[in-house]
Motif scaffolding. Structure first.
Motif, PDB file in Angstrom:
ATOM      1  N   ARG A   1       0.836  -1.204   0.000  1.00 26.08           N
ATOM      2  CA  ARG A   1       0.000   0.000   0.000  1.00 26.08           C
ATOM      3  C   ARG A   1       0.869   1.251   0.000  1.00 26.08           C
ATOM      4  NH1 ARG A   1      -5.214   1.880   1.455  1.00 26.08           N
ATOM      5  NH2 ARG A   1      -5.960  -0.266   1.561  1.00 26.08           N
ATOM      6  N   ILE A   2       1.897   1.267   0.850  1.00 21.20           N
ATOM      7  CA  ILE A   2       2.791   2.427   0.908  1.00 21.20           C
ATOM      8  C   ILE A   2       3.496   2.608  -0.430  1.00 21.20           C
ATOM      9  CG2 ILE A   2       4.852   3.376   1.999  1.00 21.20           C
ATOM     10  CD1 ILE A   2       4.040   1.990   4.574  1.00 21.20           C
ATOM     11  N   LEU A   3       3.967   1.506  -1.017  1.00 23.42           N
ATOM     12  CA  LEU A   3       4.643   1.575  -2.305  1.00 23.42           C
ATOM     13  C   LEU A   3       3.694   2.081  -3.395  1.00 23.42           C
ATOM     14  CD1 LEU A   3       7.276   0.971  -3.822  1.00 23.42           C
ATOM     15  CD2 LEU A   3       6.410  -1.349  -4.225  1.00 23.42           C
ATOM     16  N   GLY A   4       2.450   1.622  -3.331  1.00 19.15           N
ATOM     17  CA  GLY A   4       1.474   2.063  -4.319  1.00 19.15           C
ATOM     18  C   GLY A   4       1.207   3.553  -4.242  1.00 19.15           C
ATOM     19  N   TRP A   5       1.043   4.073  -3.023  1.00 20.77           N
ATOM     20  CA  TRP A   5       0.788   5.501  -2.873  1.00 20.77           C
ATOM     21  C   TRP A   5       2.036   6.334  -3.122  1.00 20.77           C
ATOM     22  CZ3 TRP A   5      -3.576   8.045  -2.985  1.00 20.77           C
ATOM     23  CH2 TRP A   5      -4.760   7.328  -2.797  1.00 20.77           C
ATOM     24  N   TYR A   6       3.189   5.747  -2.943  1.00 20.14           N
ATOM     25  CA  TYR A   6       4.433   6.416  -3.318  1.00 20.14           C
ATOM     26  C   TYR A   6       4.449   6.668  -4.828  1.00 20.14           C
ATOM     27  CZ  TYR A   6       9.449   6.960  -4.256  1.00 20.14           C
ATOM     28  OH  TYR A   6      10.660   7.411  -4.700  1.00 20.14           O
ATOM     29  N   GLY A   7       4.085   5.640  -5.598  1.00 16.06           N
ATOM     30  CA  GLY A   7       4.031   5.792  -7.048  1.00 16.06           C
ATOM     31  C   GLY A   7       2.947   6.761  -7.487  1.00 16.06           C
ATOM     32  N   LYS A   8       1.793   6.736  -6.822  1.00 19.04           N
ATOM     33  CA  LYS A   8       0.708   7.654  -7.178  1.00 19.04           C
ATOM     34  C   LYS A   8       1.097   9.101  -6.902  1.00 19.04           C
ATOM     35  CE  LYS A   8      -2.687   4.090  -6.121  1.00 19.04           C
ATOM     36  NZ  LYS A   8      -3.605   3.572  -5.089  1.00 19.04           N
ATOM     37  N   ALA A   9       1.817   9.325  -5.818  1.00 18.35           N
ATOM     38  CA  ALA A   9       2.256  10.683  -5.500  1.00 18.35           C
ATOM     39  C   ALA A   9       3.226  11.203  -6.550  1.00 18.35           C
ATOM     40  CB  ALA A   9       2.898  10.720  -4.115  1.00 18.35           C
ATOM     41  N   ILE A  10       4.129  10.346  -7.019  1.00 24.58           N
ATOM     42  CA  ILE A  10       5.086  10.753  -8.050  1.00 24.58           C
ATOM     43  C   ILE A  10       4.357  11.046  -9.363  1.00 24.58           C
ATOM     44  CG2 ILE A  10       6.988   9.931  -9.491  1.00 24.58           C
ATOM     45  CD1 ILE A  10       8.088   8.468  -7.100  1.00 24.58           C
ATOM     46  N   ALA A  11       3.303  10.309  -9.642  1.00 26.99           N
ATOM     47  CA  ALA A  11       2.583  10.492 -10.903  1.00 26.99           C
ATOM     48  C   ALA A  11       1.648  11.696 -10.863  1.00 26.99           C
ATOM     49  CB  ALA A  11       1.791   9.228 -11.232  1.00 26.99           C
ATOM     50  N   ILE A  12       0.941  11.909  -9.742  1.00 20.34           N
ATOM     51  CA  ILE A  12      -0.078  12.968  -9.666  1.00 20.34           C
ATOM     52  C   ILE A  12       0.507  14.292  -9.183  1.00 20.34           C
ATOM     53  CG2 ILE A  12      -2.237  13.644  -8.552  1.00 20.34           C
ATOM     54  CD1 ILE A  12      -3.061  10.715  -8.563  1.00 20.34           C
ATOM     55  N   ARG A  13       1.351  14.254  -8.152  1.00 16.93           N
ATOM     56  CA  ARG A  13       2.111  15.428  -7.693  1.00 16.93           C
ATOM     57  C   ARG A  13       1.237  16.581  -7.217  1.00 16.93           C
ATOM     58  NH1 ARG A  13       6.307  15.631 -12.815  1.00 16.93           N
ATOM     59  NH2 ARG A  13       6.610  13.379 -12.949  1.00 16.93           N
ATOM     60  N   ASP A  14       0.184  16.293  -6.533  1.00 16.28           N
ATOM     61  CA  ASP A  14      -0.677  17.345  -5.998  1.00 16.28           C
ATOM     62  C   ASP A  14      -1.283  16.848  -4.688  1.00 16.28           C
ATOM     63  OD1 ASP A  14      -2.328  20.007  -6.893  1.00 16.28           O
ATOM     64  OD2 ASP A  14      -3.607  18.630  -5.768  1.00 16.28           O
ATOM     65  N   TRP A  15      -1.013  17.571  -3.579  1.00 15.04           N
ATOM     66  CA  TRP A  15      -1.443  17.123  -2.253  1.00 15.04           C
ATOM     67  C   TRP A  15      -2.963  16.968  -2.163  1.00 15.04           C
ATOM     68  CZ3 TRP A  15       1.521  15.198   1.500  1.00 15.04           C
ATOM     69  CH2 TRP A  15       2.886  15.502   1.501  1.00 15.04           C
ATOM     70  N   LYS A  16      -3.692  17.982  -2.610  1.00 15.24           N
ATOM     71  CA  LYS A  16      -5.144  17.976  -2.448  1.00 15.24           C
ATOM     72  C   LYS A  16      -5.788  16.855  -3.248  1.00 15.24           C
ATOM     73  CE  LYS A  16      -5.444  22.934  -1.525  1.00 15.24           C
ATOM     74  NZ  LYS A  16      -5.985  24.247  -1.988  1.00 15.24           N
ATOM     75  N   LEU A  17      -5.332  16.678  -4.479  1.00 15.68           N
ATOM     76  CA  LEU A  17      -5.912  15.622  -5.307  1.00 15.68           C
ATOM     77  C   LEU A  17      -5.576  14.241  -4.752  1.00 15.68           C
ATOM     78  CD1 LEU A  17      -7.644  16.033  -7.810  1.00 15.68           C
ATOM     79  CD2 LEU A  17      -5.695  15.394  -9.209  1.00 15.68           C
TER      80      LEU A  17
END
Length: 239
Positions: free
Chosen positions: A3-19
């Motif tokens: 789960r942590i790894l998945g959200w790590y990748g999503k953060a790198i891809a989306i790059r927006d805190w609110k979204l």
């Protein structure tokens, strides 16, 4: 860890805190929505909102956004000469050596995305579409594991995550450029974004084909009522 790894990748891809926060909360609501079909979604409030959202998801998001910030302004240097020249000016520490190695292989810049979902109704729908695709991506994994009888420890899960990370990074970039375009008539969605959408559809079809007769429990009334209120409220806000 997954789960942590998945959200790590999503953060790198989306790059927006609110979204990312909207995405994180929306997925927990999806778990509540589909818990009558998915036994894995039956969790207590502590597991769902504290352990998942405030610990695992947050840890992955923070690490991903820190990586994006760390990579800003780095230059390509395939020969390694710039890194070796810089080494003469900096103390030879483990941290310094790590930064010099990363400098060689990281991009020249990593751009922050400004999604601005509340700028206009059209912009809101475009951002909501991105979150919706992310939710489908997450739900597809759980439903495919269920209908194909794949255990959580199977390499399929990690392999799918790695492939999607490589594809979604480019696809989300293309989608961001598409919605940022000033000319709607000439803007075109990139091929990687279309490929990602096609893969999502194929995964849905796999679930539908192999899940025939497995999802017969009726929708709970409170779930239908809750989402009706959400859709009506959103429509009232937009129009």
């Amino acid at each position: 860890r997954a789960r942590i790894l998945g959200w790590y990748g999503k953060a790198i891809a989306i790059r927006d805190w609110k979204l990312l926060w909207a995405y994180s909360i929306a997925f927990e609501l999806c778990e509540l929505t589909f818990e009558h079909w998915q036994p894995n979604f039956n969790e207590c409030w502590w597991d769902m909102w504290v352990w998942d959202v405030l610990i695992c998801n947050l840890a992955g998001i923070v690490a991903g956004m820190a990586t994006v910030k760390f990579l800003q302004g780095k230059m390509y240097d395939w020969s390694g000469k710039a890194a070796s020249t810089k080494a003469h000016r900096e103390p030879r520490t483990v941290k310094g050596a790590f930064k010099r190695v990363v400098t060689i292989f990281t991009p020249a810049s990593v751009e922050h995305y400004t999604w601005r979902p509340t700028d206009s109704p059209a912009r809101f729908m475009k951002c909501a579409f991105l979150v919706l695709c992310g939710l489908v991506f997450d739900l597809n994994l759980f439903f495919m594991k269920y209908v194909l009888h794949v255990p959580p420890s199977h390499p399929f899960c990690l392999g799918r995550l790695a492939l999607w990370f490589a594809m979604s990074n480019i696809a989300i970039r293309e989608y961001y450029v598409f919605i940022e375009s000033d000319s709607v008539s000439t803007a075109k969605l990139g091929p990687n974004a279309w490929l990602a959408l096609a893969v999502l559809v194929v995964e849905i079809l796999v679930v539908v084909k192999n899940g025939h007769g497995k999802f017969t429990n009726p929708w709970p009334r409170h779930v239908l009522l809750a989402w009706t209120v959400v859709f009506v409220g959103t429509a009232s806000y937009l129009f």
